[in-house]
Design a protein around this motif. Structure first.
Motif, PDB file in Angstrom:
ATOM      1  N   PRO A 197      13.357  11.107  -7.582  1.00 35.18           N
ATOM      2  CA  PRO A 197      12.632  12.109  -6.779  1.00 35.18           C
ATOM      3  C   PRO A 197      12.185  11.509  -5.443  1.00 35.18           C
ATOM      4  O   PRO A 197      12.104  10.296  -5.285  1.00 35.18           O
ATOM      5  N   TYR A 198      11.925  12.379  -4.520  1.00 29.27           N
ATOM      6  CA  TYR A 198      11.516  11.960  -3.179  1.00 29.27           C
ATOM      7  C   TYR A 198      10.355  12.852  -2.786  1.00 29.27           C
ATOM      8  O   TYR A 198      10.163  13.907  -3.388  1.00 29.27           O
ATOM      9  N   SER A 199       9.575  12.428  -1.815  1.00 27.37           N
ATOM     10  CA  SER A 199       8.411  13.236  -1.465  1.00 27.37           C
ATOM     11  C   SER A 199       8.142  13.193   0.033  1.00 27.37           C
ATOM     12  O   SER A 199       8.683  12.361   0.746  1.00 27.37           O
ATOM     13  N   VAL A 200       7.301  14.119   0.466  1.00 29.62           N
ATOM     14  CA  VAL A 200       6.929  14.149   1.883  1.00 29.62           C
ATOM     15  C   VAL A 200       6.372  12.836   2.343  1.00 29.62           C
ATOM     16  O   VAL A 200       6.624  12.401   3.454  1.00 29.62           O
ATOM     17  N   ALA A 201       5.522  12.235   1.486  1.00 33.51           N
ATOM     18  CA  ALA A 201       4.871  10.984   1.883  1.00 33.51           C
ATOM     19  C   ALA A 201       5.918   9.929   2.214  1.00 33.51           C
ATOM     20  O   ALA A 201       5.831   9.241   3.243  1.00 33.51           O
ATOM     21  N   GLU A 202       6.939   9.864   1.357  1.00 37.99           N
ATOM     22  CA  GLU A 202       8.003   8.885   1.617  1.00 37.99           C
ATOM     23  C   GLU A 202       8.793   9.264   2.854  1.00 37.99           C
ATOM     24  O   GLU A 202       9.187   8.407   3.643  1.00 37.99           O
ATOM     25  N   TYR A 203       9.029  10.551   3.004  1.00 36.32           N
ATOM     26  CA  TYR A 203       9.779  10.996   4.180  1.00 36.32           C
ATOM     27  C   TYR A 203       9.034  10.613   5.446  1.00 36.32           C
ATOM     28  O   TYR A 203       9.617  10.129   6.409  1.00 36.32           O
ATOM     29  N   GLN A 204       7.725  10.837   5.414  1.00 38.38           N
ATOM     30  CA  GLN A 204       6.933  10.530   6.600  1.00 38.38           C
ATOM     31  C   GLN A 204       7.102   9.063   6.997  1.00 38.38           C
ATOM     32  O   GLN A 204       7.331   8.749   8.168  1.00 38.38           O
ATOM     33  N   ARG A 205       7.019   8.205   6.000  1.00 36.83           N
ATOM     34  CA  ARG A 205       7.159   6.774   6.271  1.00 36.83           C
ATOM     35  C   ARG A 205       8.567   6.457   6.782  1.00 36.83           C
ATOM     36  O   ARG A 205       8.749   5.821   7.818  1.00 36.83           O
ATOM     37  N   ASP A 206       9.592   6.942   6.080  1.00 35.60           N
ATOM     38  CA  ASP A 206      10.981   6.662   6.454  1.00 35.60           C
ATOM     39  C   ASP A 206      11.317   7.234   7.827  1.00 35.60           C
ATOM     40  O   ASP A 206      11.992   6.598   8.634  1.00 35.60           O
ATOM     41  N   ALA A 207      10.845   8.460   8.064  1.00 30.98           N
ATOM     42  CA  ALA A 207      11.206   9.139   9.310  1.00 30.98           C
ATOM     43  C   ALA A 207      10.535   8.466  10.509  1.00 30.98           C
ATOM     44  O   ALA A 207      11.138   8.315  11.568  1.00 30.98           O
ATOM     45  N   ARG A 208       9.282   8.065  10.320  1.00 30.47           N
ATOM     46  CA  ARG A 208       8.607   7.410  11.450  1.00 30.47           C
ATOM     47  C   ARG A 208       9.240   6.067  11.769  1.00 30.47           C
ATOM     48  O   ARG A 208       9.345   5.672  12.927  1.00 30.47           O
ATOM     49  N   GLN A 209       9.667   5.384  10.730  1.00 30.36           N
ATOM     50  CA  GLN A 209      10.362   4.109  10.932  1.00 30.36           C
ATOM     51  C   GLN A 209      11.662   4.344  11.699  1.00 30.36           C
ATOM     52  O   GLN A 209      11.948   3.672  12.686  1.00 30.36           O
ATOM     53  N   ALA A 210      12.421   5.339  11.247  1.00 32.57           N
ATOM     54  CA  ALA A 210      13.706   5.639  11.886  1.00 32.57           C
ATOM     55  C   ALA A 210      13.505   6.070  13.335  1.00 32.57           C
ATOM     56  O   ALA A 210      14.244   5.674  14.234  1.00 32.57           O
ATOM     57  N   MET A 211      12.442   6.850  13.551  1.00 31.57           N
ATOM     58  CA  MET A 211      12.140   7.312  14.908  1.00 31.57           C
ATOM     59  C   MET A 211      11.794   6.123  15.805  1.00 31.57           C
ATOM     60  O   MET A 211      12.279   6.027  16.942  1.00 31.57           O
ATOM     61  N   ALA A 212      10.981   5.212  15.262  1.00 38.39           N
ATOM     62  CA  ALA A 212      10.590   4.035  16.036  1.00 38.39           C
ATOM     63  C   ALA A 212      11.828   3.211  16.400  1.00 38.39           C
ATOM     64  O   ALA A 212      11.941   2.716  17.528  1.00 38.39           O
ATOM     65  N   ASP A 213      12.765   3.113  15.468  1.00 36.41           N
ATOM     66  CA  ASP A 213      13.990   2.356  15.724  1.00 36.41           C
ATOM     67  C   ASP A 213      14.794   2.986  16.855  1.00 36.41           C
ATOM     68  O   ASP A 213      15.300   2.292  17.731  1.00 36.41           O
ATOM     69  N   VAL A 214      14.908   4.306  16.813  1.00 41.17           N
ATOM     70  CA  VAL A 214      15.674   5.002  17.847  1.00 41.17           C
ATOM     71  C   VAL A 214      15.010   4.783  19.209  1.00 41.17           C
ATOM     72  O   VAL A 214      15.672   4.469  20.204  1.00 41.17           O
ATOM     73  N   LEU A 215      13.687   4.919  19.221  1.00 42.01           N
ATOM     74  CA  LEU A 215      12.967   4.727  20.484  1.00 42.01           C
ATOM     75  C   LEU A 215      13.112   3.291  20.987  1.00 42.01           C
ATOM     76  O   LEU A 215      13.248   3.060  22.191  1.00 42.01           O
ATOM     77  N   ALA A 216      13.116   2.342  20.056  1.00 44.51           N
ATOM     78  CA  ALA A 216      13.249   0.937  20.442  1.00 44.51           C
ATOM     79  C   ALA A 216      14.610   0.672  21.089  1.00 44.51           C
ATOM     80  O   ALA A 216      14.750  -0.221  21.914  1.00 44.51           O
ATOM     81  N   ARG A 217      15.596   1.482  20.704  1.00 49.38           N
ATOM     82  CA  ARG A 217      16.916   1.331  21.325  1.00 49.38           C
ATOM     83  C   ARG A 217      16.979   2.062  22.660  1.00 49.38           C
ATOM     84  O   ARG A 217      18.035   2.123  23.291  1.00 49.38           O
ATOM     85  N   GLY A 218      15.869   2.672  23.038  1.00 46.14           N
ATOM     86  CA  GLY A 218      15.837   3.395  24.297  1.00 46.14           C
ATOM     87  C   GLY A 218      16.559   4.724  24.241  1.00 46.14           C
ATOM     88  O   GLY A 218      16.991   5.268  25.251  1.00 46.14           O
ATOM     89  N   ARG A 219      16.676   5.271  23.035  1.00 43.98           N
ATOM     90  CA  ARG A 219      17.387   6.536  22.873  1.00 43.98           C
ATOM     91  C   ARG A 219      16.393   7.640  22.519  1.00 43.98           C
ATOM     92  O   ARG A 219      15.264   7.367  22.101  1.00 43.98           O
ATOM     93  N   LEU A 220      16.848   8.874  22.662  1.00 43.01           N
ATOM     94  CA  LEU A 220      15.987  10.019  22.379  1.00 43.01           C
ATOM     95  C   LEU A 220      16.135  10.459  20.919  1.00 43.01           C
ATOM     96  O   LEU A 220      17.234  10.798  20.485  1.00 43.01           O
ATOM     97  N   PRO A 221      15.047  10.467  20.156  1.00 43.12           N
ATOM     98  CA  PRO A 221      15.146  10.968  18.786  1.00 43.12           C
ATOM     99  C   PRO A 221      15.287  12.495  18.792  1.00 43.12           C
ATOM    100  O   PRO A 221      14.483  13.189  19.417  1.00 43.12           O
TER     101      PRO A 221
END
Length: 325
Positions: A77-101
RNA sequence: AGGGGUGUCGUCCAGCGGCAGGACUCUGGUCUCCAAAACCAGGUACGGGAGUUCGAAUCUCUCCACCCCUG
């Protein structure tokens, strides 16, 4: 002293009910603006659920990097809480590459979880506790009793919940039992501002047109092998009651394989459930004042729509830059 | 053509002389913890006409529509 301007990064989200063309729009926007796509879909996160969730194919991705897709084993199972953590991490990675999420997907709560500083309890679901509470709920007067119990330990949550909504009452009690604290205690204020400038769009179309699109899409899923996909998941050992298999398109095909529905009935059920889901998606988005709506039937073709959308995003960015100068 | 049957929300069904009800669909909504989930709220119908009756979805007649059987 020169004022240090800390410019918040831009993040785009393309939401809207299912079957309006979000996937293609997100890819176009990402290509036009140097972005990467991040899914905000509660079912596309599962591995092996591609056809029924209309997850983008390699061809549809057109070489644009996609994140948060098909990474979770379908038996977990998966949950919003996990999504929030995963998504923010992924977003930070995209931003760190200088790209638009560029977020895209139809799960309203997931959009809120990434775009607002909401806080969730760490504790995941405890199936033993949950089962016990569910049994209590089934007893006579059970729901009332559970709600009264919740009122003692977490009055704020109890007040917000309707007595019949045992699912949420149980979750709130479960959190209290696991953590010893009220779920509402960790609630944050909606007014807290996120650390990004969110540009949120929703694609939509008149209900009748949407219904037709949905019907056609369900047919396409079947001809692309939805039934085999479901069979493969089951024979791969995914339990029938797994959260992943509660997704629309999967639970109905399982009922069909079990002989509870004919194929025709299953298809009809998938269409109905999808249309109902689309309606709830619209309701969710209508309540968010940040959302900018685009009726896709106002545009002669998708290319024009995509160009207009990309231009709108550029204009918004410029406007916000100007405001902060 | 003759005989029998059925007509009630969009759909399926209840009500059989006393306030027309349910399920599903549909519409609107809720939402910081399973969210493709869960929950809340709302709308719509007695095939047409005539009769009996204080009172008809309900009984009678008639017309219409549909279904079955016979030719």
């Amino acid at each position: 002293m020169a004022e240090q301007i800390v410019q918040k990064p831009f993040v785009v989200a393309i939401a809207g009910p299912t079957a309006t063309g979000k996937t293609a729009a997100a890819v176009s926007v990402a290509k036009a603006l140097g972005g990467e796509v991040l899914s905000m879909d509660s079912m596309q996160i599962y591995r092996g659920l591609s056809i029924g969730t209309a997850a983008p194919t390699a061809e549809e991705m057109q070489g644009v990097p996609h994140h948060l897709l098909g990474f979770r084993p379908p038996e977990t199972p998966y949950s919003v809480a996990e999504y929030q953590r995963d998504a923010r991490q992924a977003m930070a990675d995209v931003l760190a590459r200088g790209r638009l999420p560029v977020f895209t997907g139809g799960t309203g709560l997931y959009l809120q979880a990434v775009s607002h500083p909401l806080r969730f309890t760490e504790s995941g679901g405890d199936s033993a506790v949950r089962q016990r509470l569910q049994q209590e709920a089934e007893a006579p007067e059970g729901p009332q009793k559970l709600l009264m119990r919740l009122a003692v330990v977490d009055p704020e949550s109890a007040q917000r919940l309707h007595q019949n909504n045992t699912r949420r009452i149980i979750r709130a009690l479960e959190v209290f039992e696991q953590t010893g604290r009220a779920m509402s205690e960790s609630n944050t204020d909606w007014r807290e501002q996120p650390d990004e400038h969110w540009l949120i769009f929703a694609l939509t179309m008149p209900r009748d047109a949407l219904r037709k699109r949905i019907a056609a899409r369900v047919d396409a899923m079947l001809s692309r092998g939805l039934i085999d996909e479901v069979r493969a998941l089951l024979s791969g050992g995914v339990p029938r009651d797994a959260q992943a298999l509660q997704a629309i398109g999967y639970k109905e095909i399982i009922a069909m394989l079990d002989g509870q529905l004919t194929e025709k009935e299953a298809v009809e059920a998938i269409r109905t459930h999808t249309a109902q889901y689309a309606k709830r998606q619209m309701t969710w988005l209508r309540g968010d004042p940040r959302v900018r709506w685009l009726d896709v039937t106002d545009y002669p073709d998708t290319e024009t729509l995509h160009t207009a959308l990309a231009q709108w995003i550029r204009n918004e960015m410029e406007r916000i830059h100007a405001e902060h100068r």
